[in-house]
Design a protein around this motif. Structure first.
Motif, PDB file in Angstrom:
ATOM      1  N   GLY A  16       5.362  31.260 104.496  1.00  0.00           N
ATOM      2  CA  GLY A  16       4.826  32.214 103.525  1.00  0.00           C
ATOM      3  C   GLY A  16       5.624  32.289 102.237  1.00  0.00           C
ATOM      4  N   SER A  17       6.938  32.254 102.343  1.00  0.00           N
ATOM      5  CA  SER A  17       7.760  32.357 101.132  1.00  0.00           C
ATOM      6  C   SER A  17       7.594  31.123 100.246  1.00  0.00           C
ATOM      7  N   HIS A  18       7.491  29.968 100.860  1.00  0.00           N
ATOM      8  CA  HIS A  18       7.281  28.750 100.068  1.00  0.00           C
ATOM      9  C   HIS A  18       5.889  28.749  99.433  1.00  0.00           C
ATOM     10  N   LEU A  19       4.890  29.170 100.200  1.00  0.00           N
ATOM     11  CA  LEU A  19       3.533  29.240  99.679  1.00  0.00           C
ATOM     12  C   LEU A  19       3.456  30.235  98.520  1.00  0.00           C
ATOM     13  N   LEU A  20       4.037  31.412  98.701  1.00  0.00           N
ATOM     14  CA  LEU A  20       4.006  32.417  97.633  1.00  0.00           C
ATOM     15  C   LEU A  20       4.725  31.938  96.379  1.00  0.00           C
ATOM     16  N   ARG A  21       5.864  31.347  96.544  1.00  0.00           N
ATOM     17  CA  ARG A  21       6.615  30.859  95.379  1.00  0.00           C
ATOM     18  C   ARG A  21       5.764  29.861  94.589  1.00  0.00           C
ATOM     19  N   TYR A  22       5.110  28.968  95.286  1.00  0.00           N
ATOM     20  CA  TYR A  22       4.267  27.973  94.632  1.00  0.00           C
ATOM     21  C   TYR A  22       3.092  28.645  93.923  1.00  0.00           C
ATOM     22  N   PHE A  23       2.352  29.502  94.634  1.00  0.00           N
ATOM     23  CA  PHE A  23       1.142  30.114  94.070  1.00  0.00           C
ATOM     24  C   PHE A  23       1.448  31.111  92.954  1.00  0.00           C
ATOM     25  N   VAL A  24       2.449  31.952  93.140  1.00  0.00           N
ATOM     26  CA  VAL A  24       2.779  32.951  92.112  1.00  0.00           C
ATOM     27  C   VAL A  24       3.117  32.266  90.793  1.00  0.00           C
ATOM     28  N   ASN A  25       3.838  31.170  90.868  1.00  0.00           N
ATOM     29  CA  ASN A  25       4.211  30.445  89.645  1.00  0.00           C
ATOM     30  C   ASN A  25       3.062  29.605  89.087  1.00  0.00           C
ATOM     31  N   LYS A  26       2.254  29.023  89.945  1.00  0.00           N
ATOM     32  CA  LYS A  26       1.161  28.156  89.493  1.00  0.00           C
ATOM     33  C   LYS A  26      -0.028  28.946  88.948  1.00  0.00           C
ATOM     34  N   TYR A  27      -0.256  30.147  89.482  1.00  0.00           N
ATOM     35  CA  TYR A  27      -1.427  30.952  89.102  1.00  0.00           C
ATOM     36  C   TYR A  27      -0.990  32.332  88.587  1.00  0.00           C
ATOM     37  N   PRO A  28      -0.418  32.393  87.403  1.00  0.00           N
ATOM     38  CA  PRO A  28       0.072  33.677  86.878  1.00  0.00           C
ATOM     39  C   PRO A  28      -1.039  34.692  86.612  1.00  0.00           C
ATOM     40  N   GLY A  29      -2.287  34.257  86.539  1.00  0.00           N
ATOM     41  CA  GLY A  29      -3.407  35.170  86.318  1.00  0.00           C
ATOM     42  C   GLY A  29      -3.951  35.787  87.598  1.00  0.00           C
ATOM     43  N   PHE A  30      -3.479  35.345  88.747  1.00  0.00           N
ATOM     44  CA  PHE A  30      -3.899  35.900  90.030  1.00  0.00           C
ATOM     45  C   PHE A  30      -2.855  36.920  90.490  1.00  0.00           C
ATOM     46  N   GLU A  31      -3.280  37.893  91.290  1.00  0.00           N
ATOM     47  CA  GLU A  31      -2.368  38.868  91.881  1.00  0.00           C
ATOM     48  C   GLU A  31      -2.113  38.472  93.334  1.00  0.00           C
ATOM     49  N   PHE A  32      -0.848  38.474  93.739  1.00  0.00           N
ATOM     50  CA  PHE A  32      -0.472  38.151  95.113  1.00  0.00           C
ATOM     51  C   PHE A  32       0.219  39.359  95.718  1.00  0.00           C
ATOM     52  N   ILE A  33      -0.344  39.860  96.801  1.00  0.00           N
ATOM     53  CA  ILE A  33       0.185  41.016  97.492  1.00  0.00           C
ATOM     54  C   ILE A  33       0.693  40.535  98.840  1.00  0.00           C
ATOM     55  N   ASN A  34       1.985  40.679  99.050  1.00  0.00           N
ATOM     56  CA  ASN A  34       2.641  40.197 100.264  1.00  0.00           C
ATOM     57  C   ASN A  34       2.839  41.368 101.219  1.00  0.00           C
ATOM     58  N   LEU A  35       2.132  41.351 102.343  1.00  0.00           N
ATOM     59  CA  LEU A  35       2.298  42.356 103.394  1.00  0.00           C
ATOM     60  C   LEU A  35       3.095  41.733 104.519  1.00  0.00           C
ATOM     61  N   ASP A  36       4.278  42.272 104.761  1.00  0.00           N
ATOM     62  CA  ASP A  36       5.141  41.710 105.797  1.00  0.00           C
ATOM     63  C   ASP A  36       5.881  42.838 106.505  1.00  0.00           C
ATOM     64  N   LYS A  37       5.970  42.755 107.809  1.00  0.00           N
ATOM     65  CA  LYS A  37       6.662  43.749 108.632  1.00  0.00           C
ATOM     66  C   LYS A  37       8.178  43.543 108.608  1.00  0.00           C
ATOM     67  N   LEU A  38       8.609  42.387 108.155  1.00  0.00           N
ATOM     68  CA  LEU A  38      10.029  42.013 108.113  1.00  0.00           C
ATOM     69  C   LEU A  38      10.670  42.077 109.500  1.00  0.00           C
ATOM     70  N   THR A  39      10.089  41.337 110.419  1.00  0.00           N
ATOM     71  CA  THR A  39      10.671  41.205 111.755  1.00  0.00           C
ATOM     72  C   THR A  39      11.713  40.090 111.722  1.00  0.00           C
ATOM     73  N   TYR A  40      12.011  39.507 112.867  1.00  0.00           N
ATOM     74  CA  TYR A  40      12.992  38.432 112.968  1.00  0.00           C
ATOM     75  C   TYR A  40      12.633  37.232 112.101  1.00  0.00           C
ATOM     76  N   ALA A  41      11.364  37.059 111.771  1.00  0.00           N
ATOM     77  CA  ALA A  41      10.927  35.870 111.019  1.00  0.00           C
ATOM     78  C   ALA A  41      10.901  36.089 109.501  1.00  0.00           C
ATOM     79  N   GLY A  42      10.927  37.338 109.057  1.00  0.00           N
ATOM     80  CA  GLY A  42      10.807  37.619 107.631  1.00  0.00           C
ATOM     81  C   GLY A  42      12.136  37.933 106.975  1.00  0.00           C
ATOM     82  N   ASN A  43      12.292  37.452 105.757  1.00  0.00           N
ATOM     83  CA  ASN A  43      13.544  37.677 105.027  1.00  0.00           C
ATOM     84  C   ASN A  43      13.224  37.757 103.534  1.00  0.00           C
ATOM     85  N   LEU A  44      13.423  38.924 102.943  1.00  0.00           N
ATOM     86  CA  LEU A  44      13.124  39.089 101.520  1.00  0.00           C
ATOM     87  C   LEU A  44      14.035  38.265 100.617  1.00  0.00           C
ATOM     88  N   GLU A  45      15.145  37.811 101.133  1.00  0.00           N
ATOM     89  CA  GLU A  45      16.008  36.923 100.339  1.00  0.00           C
ATOM     90  C   GLU A  45      15.249  35.650  99.961  1.00  0.00           C
TER      91      GLU A  45
END
Length: 139
Positions: A16-45
């Motif tokens: 998800g983080s790699h996908l978001l980084r790619y899309f957020v930068n490639k499509y600045p006119g789109f809005e990306f809303i990231n919903l994450d529970k931040l369990t063992y697999a999620g890291n905001l870093e």
């Protein structure tokens, strides 16, 4: 190209983080809303470089929370979903199978229902579901 408002679940994880980084930068006119529970697999870093982007928004929460998901749909006029949130790791599925069913099955159903119930003017957006072998089994 028409503006899109895309909900990404599990966006703080590895894929998800790699996908978001790619899309957020490639499509600045789109809005990306990231919903994450931040369990063992999620890291905001993983997403530090996106924090100041105008088209990126982070919401900490769970895909099984119907009220929250509906609020996100209404607040951001979501028209597409990229669903990556899932419990993974076979050993964890054996020790706590209910958690897997709640997230991987009930959470997915909740997203589909919210998506269906919030579609406006007969518009049919896209719902992409990418998951783990615990969901799809061996292919």
């Amino acid at each position: 190209m028409q503006k899109k408002n895309i909900l990404v679940t599990g966006g703080a994880g590895f894929i998800g983080s790699h996908l978001l980084r790619y899309f957020v930068n490639k499509y600045p006119g789109f809005e990306f809303i990231n919903l994450d529970k931040l369990t063992y697999a999620g890291n905001l870093e993983n997403l530090k470089d996106l924090e100041k982007k105008n088209n990126y928004h982070f919401i900490k929460g769970c895909i099984t929370d119907t009220a929250l998901v509906n609020k996100i749909f209404k607040s951001y006029s979501i028209d597409n979903i990229i669903h990556l949130a899932a419990e993974s790791h076979v050993d964890k599925s054996i020790t706590d199978p209910q958690k897997f069913v709640k997230t991987n099955v009930i959470g997915t159903i909740n997203l589909l229902e919210c998506f269906k119930n919030n579609i406006k003017n007969n518009f049919v957006g896209k719902f992409y579901h990418v998951s783990t072998d615990e969901v799809y089994g061996s292919l």
